[in-house]
Design a protein around this motif. Structure first.
Motif, PDB file in Angstrom:
ATOM      1  N   GLY A 202       0.831  -1.198   0.000  1.00 24.23           N
ATOM      2  CA  GLY A 202       0.000   0.000   0.000  1.00 24.23           C
ATOM      3  C   GLY A 202       0.863   1.243   0.000  1.00 24.23           C
ATOM      4  N   SER A 203       0.217   2.396  -0.070  1.00 23.09           N
ATOM      5  CA  SER A 203       0.951   3.663  -0.162  1.00 23.09           C
ATOM      6  C   SER A 203       1.753   3.964   1.099  1.00 23.09           C
ATOM      7  N   ALA A 204       1.317   3.469   2.260  1.00 26.23           N
ATOM      8  CA  ALA A 204       2.014   3.745   3.516  1.00 26.23           C
ATOM      9  C   ALA A 204       3.033   2.669   3.863  1.00 26.23           C
ATOM     10  N   THR A 205       3.152   1.648   3.016  1.00 26.63           N
ATOM     11  CA  THR A 205       4.078   0.553   3.292  1.00 26.63           C
ATOM     12  C   THR A 205       5.038   0.377   2.110  1.00 26.63           C
ATOM     13  N   SER A 206       4.730  -0.536   1.214  1.00 24.51           N
ATOM     14  CA  SER A 206       5.607  -0.776   0.066  1.00 24.51           C
ATOM     15  C   SER A 206       5.736   0.459  -0.818  1.00 24.51           C
ATOM     16  N   GLY A 207       4.657   1.208  -0.974  1.00 26.64           N
ATOM     17  CA  GLY A 207       4.696   2.412  -1.796  1.00 26.64           C
ATOM     18  C   GLY A 207       5.618   3.472  -1.242  1.00 26.64           C
ATOM     19  N   TRP A 208       5.623   3.625   0.076  1.00 26.87           N
ATOM     20  CA  TRP A 208       6.482   4.617   0.712  1.00 26.87           C
ATOM     21  C   TRP A 208       7.945   4.210   0.609  1.00 26.87           C
ATOM     22  N   ARG A 209       8.214   2.937   0.799  1.00 26.02           N
ATOM     23  CA  ARG A 209       9.593   2.460   0.647  1.00 26.02           C
ATOM     24  C   ARG A 209      10.100   2.716  -0.774  1.00 26.02           C
ATOM     25  N   GLU A 210       9.240   2.490  -1.765  1.00 29.17           N
ATOM     26  CA  GLU A 210       9.633   2.695  -3.150  1.00 29.17           C
ATOM     27  C   GLU A 210       9.857   4.184  -3.437  1.00 29.17           C
ATOM     28  N   THR A 211       9.007   5.039  -2.878  1.00 30.05           N
ATOM     29  CA  THR A 211       9.174   6.483  -3.051  1.00 30.05           C
ATOM     30  C   THR A 211      10.509   6.943  -2.491  1.00 30.05           C
ATOM     31  N   ARG A 212      10.852   6.459  -1.332  1.00 31.03           N
ATOM     32  CA  ARG A 212      12.143   6.808  -0.749  1.00 31.03           C
ATOM     33  C   ARG A 212      13.296   6.322  -1.633  1.00 31.03           C
ATOM     34  N   ARG A 213      13.178   5.096  -2.118  1.00 29.93           N
ATOM     35  CA  ARG A 213      14.258   4.500  -2.907  1.00 29.93           C
ATOM     36  C   ARG A 213      14.505   5.269  -4.194  1.00 29.93           C
ATOM     37  N   THR A 214      13.443   5.820  -4.756  1.00 25.87           N
ATOM     38  CA  THR A 214      13.561   6.451  -6.073  1.00 25.87           C
ATOM     39  C   THR A 214      13.649   7.977  -6.020  1.00 25.87           C
ATOM     40  N   THR A 215      13.622   8.553  -4.805  1.00 24.02           N
ATOM     41  CA  THR A 215      13.733  10.015  -4.696  1.00 24.02           C
ATOM     42  C   THR A 215      15.131  10.458  -5.117  1.00 24.02           C
ATOM     43  N   ARG A 216      15.184  11.301  -6.103  1.00 26.24           N
ATOM     44  CA  ARG A 216      16.465  11.778  -6.620  1.00 26.24           C
ATOM     45  C   ARG A 216      16.387  13.281  -6.882  1.00 26.24           C
ATOM     46  N   ARG A 217      17.477  13.970  -6.601  1.00 23.58           N
ATOM     47  CA  ARG A 217      17.603  15.376  -6.958  1.00 23.58           C
ATOM     48  C   ARG A 217      19.079  15.680  -7.111  1.00 23.58           C
ATOM     49  N   ALA A 218      19.472  16.224  -8.239  1.00 25.70           N
ATOM     50  CA  ALA A 218      20.885  16.479  -8.512  1.00 25.70           C
ATOM     51  C   ALA A 218      21.514  17.336  -7.423  1.00 25.70           C
ATOM     52  N   GLY A 219      22.626  16.862  -6.876  1.00 26.43           N
ATOM     53  CA  GLY A 219      23.342  17.625  -5.866  1.00 26.43           C
ATOM     54  C   GLY A 219      22.870  17.391  -4.444  1.00 26.43           C
ATOM     55  N   PHE A 220      21.896  16.485  -4.248  1.00 28.71           N
ATOM     56  CA  PHE A 220      21.362  16.242  -2.913  1.00 28.71           C
ATOM     57  C   PHE A 220      21.308  14.741  -2.629  1.00 28.71           C
ATOM     58  N   SER A 221      21.508  14.385  -1.372  1.00 32.41           N
ATOM     59  CA  SER A 221      21.320  13.001  -0.937  1.00 32.41           C
ATOM     60  C   SER A 221      20.300  12.976   0.189  1.00 32.41           C
ATOM     61  N   TYR A 222      19.631  11.821   0.341  1.00 33.31           N
ATOM     62  CA  TYR A 222      18.557  11.704   1.327  1.00 33.31           C
ATOM     63  C   TYR A 222      18.812  10.514   2.242  1.00 33.31           C
ATOM     64  N   GLN A 223      18.520  10.722   3.515  1.00 34.23           N
ATOM     65  CA  GLN A 223      18.587   9.646   4.500  1.00 34.23           C
ATOM     66  C   GLN A 223      17.292   9.640   5.303  1.00 34.23           C
ATOM     67  N   TYR A 224      16.865   8.421   5.704  1.00 32.62           N
ATOM     68  CA  TYR A 224      15.616   8.292   6.446  1.00 32.62           C
ATOM     69  C   TYR A 224      15.851   7.443   7.690  1.00 32.62           C
ATOM     70  N   ILE A 225      15.338   7.924   8.806  1.00 35.08           N
ATOM     71  CA  ILE A 225      15.396   7.176  10.057  1.00 35.08           C
ATOM     72  C   ILE A 225      13.985   7.098  10.619  1.00 35.08           C
ATOM     73  N   ASP A 226      13.586   5.903  11.033  1.00 32.88           N
ATOM     74  CA  ASP A 226      12.248   5.680  11.573  1.00 32.88           C
ATOM     75  C   ASP A 226      12.366   5.127  12.988  1.00 32.88           C
ATOM     76  N   GLN A 227      11.590   5.664  13.909  1.00 35.17           N
ATOM     77  CA  GLN A 227      11.654   5.238  15.307  1.00 35.17           C
ATOM     78  C   GLN A 227      10.258   4.917  15.837  1.00 35.17           C
ATOM     79  N   PRO A 228      10.137   3.865  16.645  1.00 34.43           N
ATOM     80  CA  PRO A 228       8.837   3.554  17.230  1.00 34.43           C
ATOM     81  C   PRO A 228       8.446   4.550  18.318  1.00 34.43           C
ATOM     82  N   LEU A 229       7.147   4.767  18.447  1.00 35.11           N
ATOM     83  CA  LEU A 229       6.558   5.517  19.560  1.00 35.11           C
ATOM     84  C   LEU A 229       5.457   4.624  20.113  1.00 35.11           C
TER      85      LEU A 229
END
Length: 323
Positions: A202-229
């Motif tokens: 779904g969009s909040a699970t596999s879809g979100w992981r794919e969005t993160r994997r494919t996010t690209r912008r010249a000159g920028f890098s992205y990192q993601y950290i997820d923590q439980p609450l």
């Protein structure tokens, strides 16, 4: 609790009732008139805060993930619009149905299933606003901890006890595919690593992981950290469904770090800048809190492949840091 942390448990009686703050009796979390007043008070405070863009006006009516998102959002908008909200339209919540489980001691809680004036009342755009209210003690007020928006067709049928009331689900239930107390950890692990694979696509699970994997912008890098609450006002809350599964609300925290190459600077919008600490030179870290609503099948079920289905996810920016 049956869905909230029970650090104040003192003993377990032979009857199975938990002694919390000296209370043994298992009783409904609220009367229906008390629930209706809590919903009305929340709506009034929410509208006042939204009209003035003043977080102080509803600070005592919200908590948990909804509180964190609401207060940070109002803080940002107040900074950007000190004269208030020129586009304010009062929120109306009608056709309320209250699901009030029984429990011993504190905290107590209930779910208000409502119709808002933010949708169309028929067709594909129709939805229900589900608001979880929590009361931490006999002298405390009711506060809205979770908000989820769900299409009526996706609302499950709830199991009822002998008095016709909704049945709460224990945080450590072994009857479900995933115990409610483990959902936040499992979800954030899944977002980081793709395992454990207990969530339906779904969009909040596999879809979100794919969005993160494919996010690209010249000159920028992205990192993601997820923590439980998963404790205190961010603890999970669930109700049993009539098929042996459960509808569960839980919380999570997410960080997105954007790092720019030499000579570039991460862009800022008004809301991010309003919550910013530090100076953005090459790095911008955004912090978001989210409240999730999921359907958890009973253990061994083949429904949805036996996996947890995310029905709604409400995220909000709560902080930003530059460096």
């Amino acid at each position: 609790m049956t869905g909230l942390a029970t650090a104040t448990v003192l003993s377990m009686t032979a009857s199975g009732c938990v002694t919390v703050h000296g209370e043994l009796e298992v009783v409904p979390g609220a009367t229906r008139s008390e629930a209706a007043k809590a919903l009305a008070d929340f709506t009034t405070a929410y509208n006042a805060a939204d009209k003035a863009y003043d977080p102080a006006l509803d600070a005592d009516r919200v908590t948990g993930p909804l509180g964190a998102i609401n207060q940070a959002g109002l803080k940002a908008r107040q900074k950007n619009h000190p004269d208030g909200n020129p586009d304010h339209s009062p929120l109306e919540l009608t056709d309320a149905r209250y699901l009030i489980p029984k429990k011993a001691g504190w905290p107590r809680w209930f779910l208000a299933d409502t119709d808002s004036n933010r949708d169309q009342d028929s067709g594909k755009l129709d939805n229900r606003w589900l608001i979880v209210f929590v009361k931490s003690g006999p002298g405390a007020g009711w506060k809205a901890a979770y908000l989820s928006v769900v299409a009526p067709s996706r609302m499950p049928a709830f199991a009822k006890d002998g008095d016709g009331r909704a049945r709460p689900v224990a945080a450590d239930s072994t009857e479900l595919a995933v115990a409610p107390e483990d959902l936040s950890t499992r979800y954030t692990q899944y977002l980081q690593k793709g395992t454990p694979d207990v969530f339906a696509p779904g969009s909040a699970t596999s879809g979100w992981r794919e969005t993160r994997r494919t996010t690209r912008r010249a000159g920028f890098s992205y990192q993601y950290i997820d923590q439980p609450l998963d404790s205190g006002s961010f603890a999970p809350l669930g109700l049993e469904t009539d098929d042996g599964g459960a509808l569960v609300f839980f919380s999570s925290k997410h960080f997105e770090r954007q790092t720019a190459a030499k000579g570039l600077r991460p862009p800022l919008n008004q809301d991010v800048e309003a919550l910013l600490t530090g100076e953005v030179r090459s790095t911008l870290t955004k912090e978001r809190i989210a409240g999730e609503l999921v359907y958890v099948p009973k253990k061994g079920s083949t429904k949805d492949g036996g996996k947890v289905v995310v029905l709604n996810r409400l995220p909000g920016l709560t902080a930003a840091k530059g460096s």
